[in-house]
Enzyme design. Structure first.
Site, short mmCIF file in Angstrom:
data_model
loop_
_atom_site.label_atom_id
_atom_site.label_comp_id
_atom_site.label_asym_id
_atom_site.label_seq_id
_atom_site.Cartn_x
_atom_site.Cartn_y
_atom_site.Cartn_z
N HIS A 68 0.14 57.36 21.50
CA HIS A 68 0.49 58.77 21.26
C HIS A 68 -0.29 59.72 22.16
O HIS A 68 0.22 60.76 22.57
CB HIS A 68 0.26 59.14 19.78
CG HIS A 68 1.17 58.40 18.85
ND1 HIS A 68 0.93 58.26 17.51
CD2 HIS A 68 2.34 57.73 19.08
CE1 HIS A 68 1.89 57.54 16.95
NE2 HIS A 68 2.76 57.21 17.88
N TYR A 86 -0.15 29.42 26.87
CA TYR A 86 1.07 29.81 27.59
C TYR A 86 1.20 29.17 28.96
O TYR A 86 2.30 28.89 29.41
CB TYR A 86 1.10 31.33 27.76
CG TYR A 86 1.44 32.08 26.49
CD1 TYR A 86 2.76 32.40 26.18
CD2 TYR A 86 0.45 32.43 25.59
CE1 TYR A 86 3.07 33.06 25.01
CE2 TYR A 86 0.76 33.11 24.41
CZ TYR A 86 2.08 33.42 24.13
OH TYR A 86 2.40 34.07 22.97
N GLU A 105 0.61 30.02 19.18
CA GLU A 105 1.57 30.75 20.02
C GLU A 105 1.85 29.93 21.27
O GLU A 105 0.94 29.31 21.83
CB GLU A 105 1.01 32.10 20.51
CG GLU A 105 1.04 33.21 19.50
CD GLU A 105 0.48 34.52 20.05
OE1 GLU A 105 0.57 34.77 21.27
OE2 GLU A 105 -0.07 35.29 19.25
N ASN A 109 -6.83 37.04 16.11
CA ASN A 109 -5.99 36.57 17.19
C ASN A 109 -6.64 36.91 18.53
O ASN A 109 -6.83 38.08 18.86
CB ASN A 109 -4.61 37.25 17.15
CG ASN A 109 -3.72 36.76 18.29
OD1 ASN A 109 -3.30 35.61 18.30
ND2 ASN A 109 -3.46 37.62 19.28
N GLU A 110 -7.01 35.87 19.28
CA GLU A 110 -7.42 36.01 20.68
C GLU A 110 -8.60 36.95 20.91
O GLU A 110 -8.44 38.05 21.46
CB GLU A 110 -6.24 36.45 21.55
CG GLU A 110 -5.10 35.44 21.58
CD GLU A 110 -4.03 35.77 22.61
OE1 GLU A 110 -4.07 36.86 23.20
OE2 GLU A 110 -3.16 34.92 22.84
N HIS A 161 -4.56 41.18 14.41
CA HIS A 161 -3.88 40.99 15.69
C HIS A 161 -3.88 42.34 16.42
O HIS A 161 -2.83 42.94 16.64
CB HIS A 161 -2.49 40.43 15.47
CG HIS A 161 -1.86 39.77 16.67
ND1 HIS A 161 -1.33 38.49 16.64
CD2 HIS A 161 -1.66 40.21 17.94
CE1 HIS A 161 -0.83 38.18 17.84
NE2 HIS A 161 -1.01 39.22 18.64
N GLN A 190 3.55 44.82 16.84
CA GLN A 190 4.65 44.52 17.76
C GLN A 190 6.03 44.54 17.12
O GLN A 190 7.03 44.70 17.81
CB GLN A 190 4.41 43.15 18.42
CG GLN A 190 3.18 43.16 19.32
CD GLN A 190 2.92 41.81 19.97
OE1 GLN A 190 2.35 40.93 19.34
NE2 GLN A 190 3.35 41.64 21.19
N ASN A 222 -3.65 29.63 21.18
CA ASN A 222 -2.51 30.29 21.82
C ASN A 222 -2.50 29.81 23.26
O ASN A 222 -3.48 29.99 23.99
CB ASN A 222 -2.66 31.81 21.80
CG ASN A 222 -2.35 32.39 20.43
OD1 ASN A 222 -1.99 31.66 19.50
ND2 ASN A 222 -2.49 33.70 20.29
N ARG A 258 4.12 32.53 11.18
CA ARG A 258 2.83 33.17 11.37
C ARG A 258 3.07 34.65 11.66
O ARG A 258 3.81 34.99 12.58
CB ARG A 258 2.09 32.51 12.54
CG ARG A 258 0.85 33.26 12.95
CD ARG A 258 0.11 32.60 14.11
NE ARG A 258 -1.01 33.46 14.45
CZ ARG A 258 -1.24 33.99 15.65
NH1 ARG A 258 -0.43 33.74 16.67
NH2 ARG A 258 -2.26 34.78 15.85
N ASP A 283 6.13 52.73 17.38
CA ASP A 283 6.42 53.57 16.21
C ASP A 283 7.53 52.97 15.34
O ASP A 283 7.46 53.02 14.12
CB ASP A 283 6.88 54.98 16.64
CG ASP A 283 5.71 55.84 17.16
OD1 ASP A 283 4.57 55.32 17.23
OD2 ASP A 283 5.96 57.01 17.51
C1 FCB Z 1 -0.43 36.85 23.41
C2 FCB Z 1 -0.46 37.78 22.22
C3 FCB Z 1 0.89 38.07 21.64
C4 FCB Z 1 1.95 38.25 22.70
C5 FCB Z 1 1.89 37.11 23.70
C6 FCB Z 1 2.95 37.18 24.77
O1 FCB Z 1 -1.58 37.04 24.17
O2 FCB Z 1 -1.27 37.23 21.21
O3 FCB Z 1 0.77 39.20 20.82
O4 FCB Z 1 1.84 39.48 23.29
O5 FCB Z 1 0.63 37.05 24.29
#
Ligand code: FCB
Length: 481
Positions: A40, A312, A380, A167-168, A123, A20, A310, A78, A53
């Protein structure tokens, strides 16, 4: 409001991920990964037909990124390693020295300023060569991954004491193998997700034991995993809604957390039973959910020093209402239910992300009870705005203050929570949304070859909290524009 403080040793940081932010997708010997390959070869799968890129070009701007960490007074950072920058083909027989050097420079720059590095080994950017061999659907992934992990611990573990294997898992397995919402967009809904889930938790456990046996005795750090745990609550108090909610929790995160953190081990019971029943109805002789051997189950169980969360948002789950207009946005084996998001919950630029009240407290106290209060880090948490919002991102500031009040409630509730990483340090490539959704405390000018970074209002709010260790709701940074 009574003023509550965060403990002195509570780690405040921010999080990012290699694909990212880094860019430099083919520089200095880096191999191709599944995001390079997908963007691509299939560019229109990304909303704005963009790719990573160049992204925020952190490969060349890492010193500026560390400077931003200092501007924010962060304790920790992190970030993830690009597997194919370190091992271009994914296999450990060929190490790319320039990749090792890049991460060494990055880590040393953080340490110069007492910023604690927290490394995510994976990730989402699998080396393309390993995907061609089946990726997470191939049981050998756990050996390839353990070999990669050994290279990481060997090279960075003298200075890095916090490692996160994955990650996730849900987003890797369900979104990448069971749908078309993440690379490698395999869409093998009812099978791929579960093969991936099993092989991934075994890969995690093998890497954990590489650390535990070969490196911890001399390096003395911690190794854990990060799972996405959003909060699902029953819409009404009915038994049906409670059951639907439990199935949803098991399918979203229990599938990955239960084998590692529960005292029972293996995949969660009710969800396993549901898939077994569905498989029988569909005429399969055995459940589509693979089993663990006794040996695998024992290997995985307890293989984590901490639970990275993580988090949200939250959703209400109803077994009866809203089924048609608003089905659970998830796999077909999920409970047949509706997801309800009350009108009054503030909405971000992302369809899936609203500010759900008390969701951190609710999620973390549930995990505490289920899994006997392990060490937790929130790895996160954050808020998206559209690019037009620019620097005056008042709602992001509100989100962080609300979330961190919930973190204080979580600490009061006795949850063993040790740190909090905001997503994200800087704007970056938001996967299928490209650059159309922004998560940064700092904005990045993606039109500018220098990728100039500028603090948003929320950056000052977060810094104020981190450096004072309490939330001052009266502090108001000036408009940035
Ligand atoms: C999570 C991801 C992270 C980012 C956030 C918004 O699921 O781990 O890379 O995209 O969402």
């Amino acid at each position: 409001r009574q003023q509550r403080k965060f403990p002195d040793d509570f780690l405040f940081g921010t999080a990012t991920a290699s694909y990212q932010i880094e860019g430099a997708w083919n520089e200095d010997g880096k191999g191709e990964n599944i995001w390079d390959y997908m963007t691509h070869n299939n560019p229109t799968v990304i909303k704005d037909v963009s790719n990573g890129d160049i992204a925020a070009d952190s490969y060349h701007n890492y010193k500026r990124d560390v400077e931003i960490m200092r501007e924010l007074s962060l304790d920790a950072y992190r970030f993830s390693l690009s597997w194919s920058r370190i091992l271009p083909t994914g296999m450990a027989n060929e190490v790319n020295p320039a990749g090792i050097e890049f991460y060494n420079n990055y880590i040393n720059e953080m340490l110069k300023y007492n910023i604690t590095p927290m490394i995510t080994l994976y990730h989402w950017d699998l080396p393309q060569k390993l995907q061609e061999l089946g990726g997470f659907a191939n049981p050998y992934i756990s050996d390839w991954y353990a070999d990669y992990a050994r290279v990481v611990f060997e090279n960075f573990g003298d200075r890095v004491k916090h490692f996160i294997t994955f990650n996730e898992p849900r987003e890797i397995c369900f979104q990448g193998y069971g749908s078309t919402t993440k690379a490698p967009i395999l869409n093998s809904t009812a099978v791929g997700t579960y093969l991936c889930a099993k092989h991934l938790v075994i890969a995690h456990a093998k890497a954990y034991y590489v650390y535990d046996n070969e490196f911890r005795p001399t390096q003395g750090g911690q190794c854990g995993i990060t799972i996405s745990v959003n909060w699902f609550a029953p819409y009404t108090d009915s038994d049906e809604d409670h059951f639907a909610t439990e199935i949803k929790r098991q399918s979203e995160w229990g599938l990955y957390a239960h084998p590692i953190f529960s005292s029972e081990g293996g995949f969660p019971k009710e969800f396993s039973q549901r898939i077994a029943e569905k498989s029988a109805q569909q005429g399969y002789a055995k459940s589509r959910l693979p089993e663990f051997t006794a040996e695998e189950k024992a290997l995985v169980q307890g293989s984590s020093d901490f639970f990275g969360v993580n988090h949200y948002t939250g959703y209400l789950i109803s077994a009866t209402q809203n089924k048609v207009e608003n089905p659970v946005p998830s796999m077909p084996d999920d409970v047949d239910a509706g997801t309800i998001v009350p009108e009054e919950w503030p909405k971000s630029a992302s369809t899936w992300l609203t500010l759900a009240p008390n969701s951190i407290l609710n999620a973390l106290t549930d995990l505490k009870e289920r899994y006997n209060n392990p060490i937790f880090y929130i790895t996160e948490n954050g808020w998206s705005t559209p690019p037009e919002t620019g620097l005056d991102d008042d709602m992001r500031g509100t989100y962080y203050r609300t979330a961190l009040e919930s973190v204080l409630d979580t600490l009061d509730a006795g949850v063993n929570l040790k740190g909090y990483m905001a997503w994200s340090l800087i704007d970056n490539f938001e996967w299928m949304q490209g650059y159309a959704e922004r998560f940064g405390l700092y904005s990045v000018d993606f039109e500018d070859p220098a990728r100039t970074r500028t603090p948003r209002k929320s950056a000052f709010i977060y810094k104020h909290i981190v450096s004072n260790r309490f939330i001052d709701h009266t502090y108001e940074p000036e408009s940035m524009t």
